[in-house]
Design a protein around this motif. Structure first.
Motif: not given
Length: 280
Positions: A13-14, A29, A31-32, A51, A72, A76, A79
């Motif tokens: 997802n990330n 890389i 979030k989401g 990003t 995962e 996140t 990040q």
């Protein structure tokens, strides 16, 4: 202007791998960023997306290899921590911190869960050399402890501060550690020659450490400092013990760094050393 990239592979997802016109294959890389995406989709890359872009071939490969070993939700969270570091330091981070800090934090969390304790012998030196990085690292540790419900040993602050310093200065951790080892060696020589035990939380100790660090940095970059002939004569006459010890330290620096160290450094080192003697 937005950069439009094409997704080649969604890793989770990330994290996605995409095609970039200049860098060819890159790792994005964010979030989401990979949520509900598939191969062939267009994706825009700009700073507003918060990003990170991994374009270095080696860093990219290491990061992709690291991912399967890390949960995962932890990726996140790391990040978020990297964004926090970037905001607090107010500087762009070198991309190598993604691999280095992700790897380090994942291992540190695993160690803390098993209650494995260790010490960091350079903690005081790191705090003296990199005060801002140290404070930001403290904030990182606090966030990790609260989120993961565990306690980190104090030494972790020092290690994370080094990663932050490396990411904002573009110096490799190898070079940073080499300089820290040299500073520790120089401090040992000072203590032996002057028969004193330096107080590590003392302000003059901090000043000495910072001066040694700047002297090493100047030697590395080849930046000389202005020479003061009259001051040299005075210090040589008034403080012969510290003056001779300063020369000894310069010689050790030159041998370890394999670079010339500016002779004018002797004057400033003599003053720092005399200050320590006066205190003891």
């Amino acid at each position: 202007m937005k950069q439009i990239l094409t997704i080649e592979k969604v890793l989770n997802n990330n994290v996605v791998i995409a095609h970039h016109d200049t860098f060819k294959e890159v790792v994005l890389i964010g979030k989401g960023i990979g949520f509900d995406r598939k191969k062939g989709d267009d994706i825009s890359f700009d700073k507003a997306d918060k990003t990170f872009l991994l374009k270095d071939e080696k860093e990219k490969e290491q990061y992709v290899n690291l991912l399967p070993h890390i949960e995962e939700n932890l990726i996140t969270f790391i990040q978020e921590l990297l964004l926090y570091i970037e905001e607090q330091m107010d500087k762009d981070l070198n991309e190598h911190i993604h691999v280095a800090l992700t790897d380090h934090l994942a291992f540190a969390i695993s160690r803390a869960k098993k209650d494995m304790q260790f010490s960091n012998p350079f903690l005081y030196e790191i705090e003296a050399l990199y005060p801002k990085e140290y404070q930001v690292a403290k904030g990182v540790v606090k966030k990790v402890e609260e989120r993961m419900e565990l306690v980190f040993p104090e030494g972790e602050i020092g290690f994370i501060a080094l990663h932050i310093h490396s990411a904002v200065t573009d110096k490799s951790l190898r070079d940073i550690n080499r300089y820290n080892l040299l500073i520790t060696k120089l401090v040992g020589i000072i203590e032996d020659n002057l028969s004193i035990q330096l107080e590590k939380d003392d302000v003059d100790y901090h000043r000495l450490i910072q001066h040694l660090h700047r002297a090493i940095d100047r030697a590395h970059k080849g930046n000389p400092i202005e020479k003061e002939s009259k001051l040299e004569e005075l210090l040589k006459k008034e403080y012969p013990v510290c003056y001779n010890l300063a020369w000894k330290l310069i010689k050790v620096m030159q041998n370890q760094l394999n670079k010339p160290v500016d002779e004018a450094e002797v004057l400033y080192l003599t003053i720092h050393l005399q200050r320590l003697i006066n205190k003891s």
